[in-house]
Scaffold this motif. Structure first.
Motif, PDB file in Angstrom:
ATOM      1  N   LEU B 242       0.726  -2.564  -9.893  1.00 50.37           N
ATOM      2  CA  LEU B 242       0.160  -2.270 -11.205  1.00 50.37           C
ATOM      3  C   LEU B 242       0.868  -1.073 -11.820  1.00 50.37           C
ATOM      4  N   PRO B 243       1.001  -1.108 -13.147  1.00 48.91           N
ATOM      5  CA  PRO B 243       1.670   0.006 -13.813  1.00 48.91           C
ATOM      6  C   PRO B 243       0.834   1.289 -13.719  1.00 48.91           C
ATOM      7  N   ARG B 256      -1.770   7.788 -12.446  1.00 48.37           N
ATOM      8  CA  ARG B 256      -2.870   7.611 -13.397  1.00 48.37           C
ATOM      9  C   ARG B 256      -2.939   6.135 -13.786  1.00 48.37           C
ATOM     10  N   ILE B 257      -4.084   5.549 -13.497  1.00 51.98           N
ATOM     11  CA  ILE B 257      -4.282   4.137 -13.821  1.00 51.98           C
ATOM     12  C   ILE B 257      -5.548   3.999 -14.650  1.00 51.98           C
ATOM     13  N   LEU B 284       2.882   0.916  -9.158  1.00 48.11           N
ATOM     14  CA  LEU B 284       2.175   1.330  -7.950  1.00 48.11           C
ATOM     15  C   LEU B 284       1.881   0.096  -7.101  1.00 48.11           C
ATOM     16  N   GLY B 285       2.221   0.169  -5.810  1.00 48.67           N
ATOM     17  CA  GLY B 285       1.951  -0.954  -4.919  1.00 48.67           C
ATOM     18  C   GLY B 285       0.892  -0.603  -3.892  1.00 48.67           C
ATOM     19  N   ALA B 357      -0.002   3.598  -0.019  1.00 49.13           N
ATOM     20  CA  ALA B 357       0.498   3.204  -1.337  1.00 49.13           C
ATOM     21  C   ALA B 357       1.992   3.462  -1.438  1.00 49.13           C
ATOM     22  N   VAL B 358       2.677   2.615  -2.179  1.00 45.95           N
ATOM     23  CA  VAL B 358       4.110   2.808  -2.420  1.00 45.95           C
ATOM     24  C   VAL B 358       4.354   2.772  -3.924  1.00 45.95           C
ATOM     25  N   ALA B 359       5.474   3.376  -4.321  1.00 46.70           N
ATOM     26  CA  ALA B 359       5.793   3.430  -5.748  1.00 46.70           C
ATOM     27  C   ALA B 359       7.158   2.784  -5.978  1.00 46.70           C
ATOM     28  N   PHE B 360       7.261   2.050  -7.068  1.00 48.36           N
ATOM     29  CA  PHE B 360       8.519   1.364  -7.385  1.00 48.36           C
ATOM     30  C   PHE B 360       9.030   1.824  -8.740  1.00 48.36           C
ATOM     31  N   ASP B 361      10.346   1.860  -8.837  1.00 50.44           N
ATOM     32  CA  ASP B 361      10.998   2.132 -10.112  1.00 50.44           C
ATOM     33  C   ASP B 361      10.859   0.880 -10.977  1.00 50.44           C
ATOM     34  N   PRO B 362      10.228   0.985 -12.163  1.00 50.25           N
ATOM     35  CA  PRO B 362      10.021  -0.230 -12.969  1.00 50.25           C
ATOM     36  C   PRO B 362      11.333  -0.855 -13.461  1.00 50.25           C
ATOM     37  N   GLN B 363      12.391  -0.057 -13.587  1.00 52.99           N
ATOM     38  CA  GLN B 363      13.660  -0.619 -14.066  1.00 52.99           C
ATOM     39  C   GLN B 363      14.356  -1.416 -12.956  1.00 52.99           C
ATOM     40  N   THR B 364      14.605  -0.766 -11.829  1.00 51.92           N
ATOM     41  CA  THR B 364      15.372  -1.411 -10.760  1.00 51.92           C
ATOM     42  C   THR B 364      14.494  -2.238  -9.829  1.00 51.92           C
TER      43      THR B 364
END
Lengths: 292, 370
Positions: B242-243, B256-257, B284-285, B357-364
């Motif tokens: 989720l963003p 922040r969600i 956010l994963g 929780a893990v975080a991802f770069d939305p571009q790559t």
């Protein structure tokens, strides 16, 4: 819904069913009539036939016409009977059927399991050969046979029939092997079996039904062929040509009873093949057409 | 140099490259699973190891010997196929010893090898039957037996369980795992089933579109997926993505969600090093099992964050209850204990294990490394 237990495509009452069977029986009898006439007249003395009644049972039963047709009847200029020509036919048919079936099986194996660039074209051309009328190839074939020194011989006839039959046998085996799982071939490759080992040990043992189709098809076609036999038979003419010479002879009395016996003799081998292998025929033709 | 080396291997059909520069090293007695959706190139790679498909560029070496130009039968590998590929005209015994026969092994030796393996797999009573007379599970065993008899360096499995029914598949999975633990053989195993990959492997290569997306132990793949593809492909239900926006409060980065009512919520990160991401959007994963009721939360976790939200759907699955809610406009699935009392429409107190929780770069779509 137990009520729909007998749900066939057409539901019929008792009366319609009797009617259907009667019609079928009638047609079957009508269909068998020529065989009856041939059989019955081949065991009569000639005088009974010329006397008028073709349909009647013989008053005197005799096997002399059969003996005559087999060994003493006048074929062309020689009183040899059909025996030597029958042998010619056997010598021609057996190798021709065997070679064309084996080559067809190999072709089918290669075209489905060892595919190469342009294989569909090769197969397309082979299919095309099934549609070439016999008459078109007569002259080129005569030239080729002459150059090979095979004109007028049994090997020459074998070559002609093999070449002509490969299109059909390839078609049969290709379609049959197309349904054969390729993973099995790959498993055999990993197991260390080569091209021919896979063919003999894995593929051929499961080719029974289609081999029967190929053999029946080739046997009847080659046995019944007249045109190639008459054109390229030379001194070793097959049974069909001899039968023609027997029946069409323009000298002497027409021995109808001998002719009938000869015609039955000429038809016996194909009948035999159908009766022995016929039940596999339909099974083989259907194989691969329905998934599962 | 490993036991099986795949070095910079590429596969092209004409101008189309279907496998791009694959590098994998497999150590002896490792169980490597190639997993990915259909068309990802995993079976092609396996066939190249087997020698059934040519290698367009790069090298494959088994025990230090480059096998690019070695015939399949001389690579000392054995393969179990999806359809089992048992020779229908031979008995089970003939099937299993066909490879030995082709390699010129004398009959007494073949018989001995057959007897050993048949006993090991408990198929000794079947050796005189034809494959057509066997059940699916028995055929599966025979296919494995055929591979085992040859005592190869590397075993290749091509989706061997996908033709079995669900229950048998689980049994055979355990069986394969037991066999591997007992024989310590080197195995490369292709599957599209991520549960098979997780349970069987010592290492997993997740593949997609001809690329190896991530190569690692099952735990690495599951907990620290390299990118969003790996994160969502591995695990069922899939990881929730989720963003979120990164905000720093009290020197600590938070995600922040928005909850179902659109109210902003802050979830503090544990480990993710998000320096430089402050004020920026991330993805956010969170795995479903990291969102629970407070009683079901992982007691060992140092970062359980309470989150109140409205429940939209509940799906009791017997062993677990799946709860769907909306976060940041996305459907998010939580995995609860079966007896957690949750009703649709209810506003419920969840507990989020932010350690996982893990975080991802939305571009790559790559994971932001901690």
């Amino acid at each position: 819904m137990a009520a729909v237990a007998q749900d066939t495509a057409v539901s019929t009452g008792r009366v319609t069913r009797v009617f259907i069977y009667l019609v079928l029986l009638l047609f079957a009898l009508f269909y068998l009539l020529p065989l009856y006439v041939m059989g019955i007249n081949s065991v009569k003395p000639l005088s009974e036939i010329t006397g008028g009644n073709m349909m009647a049972l013989p008053q005197v039963w005799t096997l002399a016409p059969w003996a005559s047709a087999w060994s003493t009847a006048q074929i062309g200029v020689e009183p040899t009977g059909l025996k030597p020509y029958f042998l010619n036919s056997i010598l021609m048919v057996v190798p021709a059927v065997a070679i064309s079936s084996i080559v067809g099986a190999l072709n089918g194996y290669i075209l489905t399991k060892w595919r190469f660039r342009g294989d569909t074209w090769v197969f397309g051309l082979m299919l095309f050969s099934c549609f070439i009328p016999f008459q078109i190839v007569l002259i080129p074939m005569a030239v080729v046979l002459g150059k090979l020194g095979l004109a007028g011989s049994v090997p020459g006839l074998i070559l002609v029939h093999v070449v002509y039959g490969i299109g059909f046998t390839t078609l049969y085996f290709r379609n049959y092997y197309a349904a054969f799982p390729t993973e099995l071939i790959r498993a055999a490759q990993i197991d260390g079996a080569g091209f021919f080992r896979i063919f003999w040990r894995i593929l051929l043992p499961v080719s029974g039904p289609i081999a029967v189709v190929s053999v029946i098809w080739q046997f009847t076609n080659i046995w019944n062929d007249f045109l190639f036999g008459a054109s390229f038979g030379g001194t070793s003419q097959p049974m069909t040509v001899a039968l023609n010479n027997l029946v069409q002879s323009s000298t002497g009395v027409k021995e109808y009873n001998v002719h009938f016996a000869g015609a039955i003799l000429a038809a016996l081998p194909t009948l035999f093949v159908y009766i022995v292998a016929g039940r596999y025929f339909v099974r083989g033709l259907m194989a691969g057409s329905v998934k599962g | 140099m490993g036991f099986l080396d795949i070095r910079n291997v590429t596969k092209s059909y004409g101008n189309v490259e279907v496998l791009h520069h694959v590098d994998i090293t497999v150590e002896e007695s490792e169980f490597l699973v190639l997993v990915g959706p259909s068309g990802c190139g995993k079976s092609t790679l396996l066939n190249m190891i087997a020698g059934l498909e040519a290698i367009s560029s790069g090298e494959i070496a088994i025990k230090g010997r480059v096998v690019n130009n070695v015939h399949a039968s001389k690579r000392n590998i054995a393969m179990v196929f999806q359809s089992y590929a048992l020779y229908p005209n031979m008995t089970v015994g003939q099937n299993m010893t066909f490879g030995l026969e082709m390699h010129g092994v004398p009959k007494p030796e073949r018989e001995r090898a057959l007897a050993d393996v048949a006993k090991l797999l408990q198929i000794d009573h079947l050796v005189d039957r034809k494959p057509g007379q066997l059940s699916g599970g028995q055929r599966q065993r025979v296919a494995m037996g055929r591979a085992l008899v040859r005592n190869p360096d590397v075993f290749l499995f091509d989706e061997p369980l996908s033709n079995l029914d669900a229950k048998l598949r689980v049994d055979m999975r355990t069986e394969i795992k037991k066999l591997h633990q007992k024989l310590r053989t080197t195995i490369v195993y292709v599957t599209h089933d991520q549960i098979e990959a997780m349970t069987l492997s010592t290492r997993i290569a997740v593949m997609n579109k001809g690329y190896v997306q991530q190569l690692g132990t099952p735990k690495e793949i599951y907990d620290t997926p390299a990118n969003i593809f790996v994160a969502t492909f591995m695990g069922s239900p899939a990881m929730n993505i989720l963003p979120a926006r990164v905000v720093v409060e009290g020197g600590r980065p938070h995600a922040r969600i928005a909850d179902a009512e659109g109210v902003a919520r802050l979830l503090p990160f544990s480990q993710a090093n998000l320096a430089g991401w402050e004020g920026r959007e991330i993805l956010l994963g969170i795995r479903p099992e990291a969102i629970t009721d407070p009683e079901g939360a992982d007691r060992k976790s140092a970062n359980i964050v309470p989150l109140t939200n409205r429940v939209s759907v509940t799906e009791p699955a017997g062993s677990d209850t799946y709860v769907t809610m909306t976060l940041s406009g996305k459907d998010v699935i939580a995995r609860m204990r079966a007896d957690a009392s949750v009703e649709p429409g209810q506003v419920f107190d969840f507990a989020v294990n932010m350690e996982k929780a893990v975080a991802f770069d939305p571009q790559t779509e790559e994971r932001i490394k901690a």
